[in-house]
Design an enzyme around this catalytic site. Structure first.
Site, PDB file in Angstrom:
ATOM      1  N   GLU A   1     -12.863  21.751  -2.614  1.00 16.39           N
ATOM      2  CA  GLU A   1     -12.201  22.921  -2.036  1.00 16.39           C
ATOM      3  C   GLU A   1     -12.342  22.988  -0.524  1.00 16.39           C
ATOM      4  OE1 GLU A   1     -12.677  26.429  -5.331  1.00 16.39           O
ATOM      5  OE2 GLU A   1     -14.321  26.073  -3.938  1.00 16.39           O
TER       6      GLU A   1
ATOM      7  N   ASN B   1     -19.771  37.786  -5.044  1.00 16.49           N
ATOM      8  CA  ASN B   1     -18.609  37.251  -4.326  1.00 16.49           C
ATOM      9  C   ASN B   1     -17.411  37.039  -5.247  1.00 16.49           C
ATOM     10  OD1 ASN B   1     -20.134  37.148  -1.958  1.00 16.49           O
ATOM     11  ND2 ASN B   1     -20.825  35.065  -2.379  1.00 16.49           N
TER      12      ASN B   1
ATOM     13  N   LYS C   1     -35.981  36.658  -4.826  1.00 11.90           N
ATOM     14  CA  LYS C   1     -36.720  37.891  -4.500  1.00 11.90           C
ATOM     15  C   LYS C   1     -38.234  37.672  -4.545  1.00 11.90           C
ATOM     16  CE  LYS C   1     -33.243  40.835  -4.021  1.00 11.90           C
ATOM     17  NZ  LYS C   1     -32.958  41.552  -2.757  1.00 11.90           N
TER      18      LYS C   1
END
Length: 501
Positions: A291, A381, A405
Site C-alpha cells: 500500500e 484507526n 501500557k
C-alpha cells in the site's frame, strides 16, 4: 512558474476561500490523500472556516468525507474540529477525528480499502457531489500529473459532479511517469487485471479529467505531512528478526524462492524495522506489492536490495520525503503508484503470492485478530488494507509487542474484544517473545503454540489456566471457551486499569 500549462484550467484559478463556497451542506465529497501524502492542503481549512461560520449563524453544515485513507491535521483534524463531518470513510488516524467518531458526533464506515472506491463507483453511497484532488501539475492537454498518492482519486475524478483541483508546486515535477492509473469498471464489465509481476505497468501516467466538471483550480506550495519514525527500539528489532528468521526458513524448506515473494507491510515502526532488517539481511533482488512506500523501502532501493515497489502512496519521514523529491527521476524507475482498487486488489495479491505483514492491537489464543478497536468499543484507526492482504496473501503475518501500557495490557488474550481477522485468515503471529506458525493447526494446537511462543511470561500462566478451564466448561469442544470469563481481562482493565489479576 505556474504548474498549469492549460489555458482552460488557468481560467478557473481561484482562492481556497472562493472554492470552499462551492461545497454545500450535505454534499458527499471525495478528497485525495493517503497516509498523510497527496491530500489537499488549503481547501479543507477554508471549508472548515465556512462550516464554522455557518454553525455560528445557527445553520446546519456538514459533509460526508471520503478519502483514500488517513490525511492530516489540516484536513481531517480541521474539518472534525468544527463538527463538519457527518460521515467518514474508509480510514482515519487523526486524534480529533477519532474523538468525534467515538463521541458519536461523526459516523464512521470502516471498510476494506479495496472495497471503498468500487462502492462509490457502484453507487452504494449515492451521487458524489464534489471531488477535491491534489495534483503535481496540469499539462497543456488537460491531463494531470498525480502527486504523492493515488488512493481513490481516479474514482472520485470519474464520478463527481464537480471537481476542485489543488496544483501543488511542492510535489516534485519528476513524479511524472511514476504513476500507473488503471480504473476498474462496474461488475459484469471488469476483466482480469493484467498484472503478473509487481512492477507491471498497465495504465496511464496521468489523470484524464473531464474539464467541463472542473469548477475551481487552486495553486499551492505546501509539503505533505511527513512524520519521522521513532528510533528503532530493541523490541521492534527483535520482532523483525523473528520474521526474517521465519522467511529464511521458508526459503530453506523450498516454500519460497531465494529472493522471497512480493512483500507487503503495514505502516509503523515495526514494519519499518522489518524493512531495515531486510536491507541488512541476506535476501537480494526483492520486490514489494503493498500500500505505502516507507523509509525502509527507499533505503532498500538505494542499496540495490529492492528492485521494484508497487504501492498507492508514500508514507515517508521528512528526510526521506526530501530525498524522494530531489531524486524522483531515479526512484520512478523502481516505484509504481497505483489506485488502491488495484494496489489492494485480492485478485492480484493472490496471483503474485504476496507475503503480508500487518500490525494488530490484540490476538486471542486461537488466532483471531483485533486491529481496530480498543477494549472492544473505541475505534482506533480502522482496518485499512490489512484485510485485503491478509485474506489473500500467500502467507499472512501479524506483529505486535506482547505488552502495552507498561505491562497492564497483554496483546495475547483469551478472546479478542473485536474481530477483524478470523483464525481462518491469520497464519503467523509474531511478538518479541517469538513466532507462532499456525498453518495446519487445530484451534487447540494453535492455543498452545501462541501462548508458548508469543505471550509475555507475565500472562502465560493465566492464559494456560483459562485454556484448562475452558476445556472443562466446553466439554472438550472444538474451540473451547468459557463465555462467562472470556472477556474477564478486558473488564478488569476497564475497572482497575490493568489486565493482571
Amino acid at each position: 512558474m505556474s504548474r498549469i500549462a492549460s489555458d482552460t484550467y488557468r481560467s478557473k484559478v481561484m482562492s481556497a476561500e472562493e472554492a470552499a463556497k462551492l461545497i454545500k451542506n450535505g454534499d458527499r465529497v471525495g478528497f485525495s490523500g493517503f497516509t498523510g501524502s497527496g491530500y489537499p492542503k488549503v481547501l479543507p481549512e477554508a471549508l472548515a472556516a465556512e462550516i464554522k461560520a455557518a454553525h455560528d449563524r445557527g445553520d446546519e453544515f456538514q459533509i460526508a468525507s471520503y478519502t483514500g485513507a488517513s490525511t492530516a491535521p489540516e484536513h481531517d483534524g480541521a474539518l472534525a474540529a468544527v463538527d463538519g463531518i457527518s460521515m467518514r470513510m474508509p480510514y482515519q488516524s487523526d486524534p480529533v477525528m477519532r474523538n468525534k467518531i467515538n463521541a458519536g458526533t461523526s459516523e464512521y464506515y470502516d471498510v476494506h480499502l479495496s472495497h471503498s472506491g468500487p462502492q462509490v463507483r457502484q453507487g452504494f453511497w449515492g451521487d458524489l457531489d464534489v471531488a477535491v484532488v491534489e495534483v503535481a501539475a496540469i499539462n497543456a492537454d488537460g491531463t494531470a500529473i498525480p502527486s504523492s498518492s493515488v488512493g481513490n482519486n481516479n474514482v472520485y475524478l470519474e464520478t463527481a459532479k464537480k471537481i476542485i483541483l489543488e496544483v501543488n508546486a511542492w510535489q516534485s515535477i519528476d513524479l511524472e511517469g511514476m504513476h500507473d492509473i488503471y480504473s476498474m469498471k462496474l461488475p459484469g464489465e471488469n476483466v482480469a487485471i493484467p498484472i503478473n509481476a509487481a512492477g507491471d505497468r498497465i495504465g496511464s501516467k496521468y489523470y484524464d479529467i473531464d474539464w467541463s466538471r472542473v469548477a475551481a483550480v487552486i495553486e499551492t506550495d505546501a509539503e505533505d505531512r511527513n512524520s519521522p519514525f521513532k528510533p528503532l527500539d530493541q523490541e521492534s528489532k527483535t520482532i523483525a528478526e523473528n520474521l526474517l528468521d521465519f522467511l529464511g526458513n521458508e526459503v530453506k524448506q523450498g516454500r519460497m524462492p531465494k529472493n522471497l515473494l512480493p512483500m507487503q507491510s503495514g505502516v509503523g515502526n515495526i514494519a519499518n524495522a522489518v524493512l531495515v532488517g531486510l536491507n541488512e539481511g541476506p535476501f537480494e533482488q526483492l520486490t514489494s506489492y503493498t500500500e505505502v512506500i516507507q523509509d525502509g523501502m527507499v533505503d532498500m532501493i538505494d542499496s540495490g536490495k529492492l528492485l521494484v515497489a508497487s504501492a498507492t502512496a508514500f508514507s515517508l519521514s521528512p528526510e526521506a520525503a526530501a530525498r524522494m523529491n530531489d531524486n524522483a527521476k531515479k526512484y520512478r524507475e523502481h516505484i509504481v503508484l497505483r489506485p488502491q482498487e488495484v494496489s489492494n486488489n485480492p485478485e492480484v495479491i493472490r496471483r503474485l503470492g504476496v507475503v503480508s505483514c500487518n500490525g494488530m492491537i490484540e490476538a486471542d489464543i486461537y488466532g483471531n485478530v483485533n486491529s481496530t478497536h480498543i477494549m472492544g468499543s473505541r475505534m482506533q484507526n480502522g482496518i485499512g488494507g490489512s484485510g485485503d492482504f491478509t485474506r489473500n496473501a500467500y502467507i499472512s503475518c501479524f506483529v505486535s509487542p506482547s505488552l502495552a501500557k507498561n505491562g497492564d495490557i497483554s496483546a495475547i488474550v483469551p478472546m479478542v474484544s473485536h474481530h477483524d481477522h478470523t483464525e481462518h485468515d491469520v497464519q503467523v503471529i509474531i511478538t518479541e517473545q517469538g513466532l507462532a506458525d499456525l498453518r495446519g493447526l487445530s484451534p487447540k494446537q494453535r492455543a498452545k503454540v501462541i501462548i508458548e511462543n508469543c505471550a509475555h511470561p507475565d500472562y502465560r500462566e493465566a492464559l494456560l489456566e483459562y485454556v484448562a478451564r475452558a476445556a472443562k466448561v466446553a466439554n472438550g469442544a472444538h474451540t473451547p471457551h468459557d463465555l462467562a470469563t472470556s472477556h474477564e481481562w478486558h473488564r478488569r482493565f476497564l475497572e482497575t486499569g490493568s489486565m493482571k489479576g
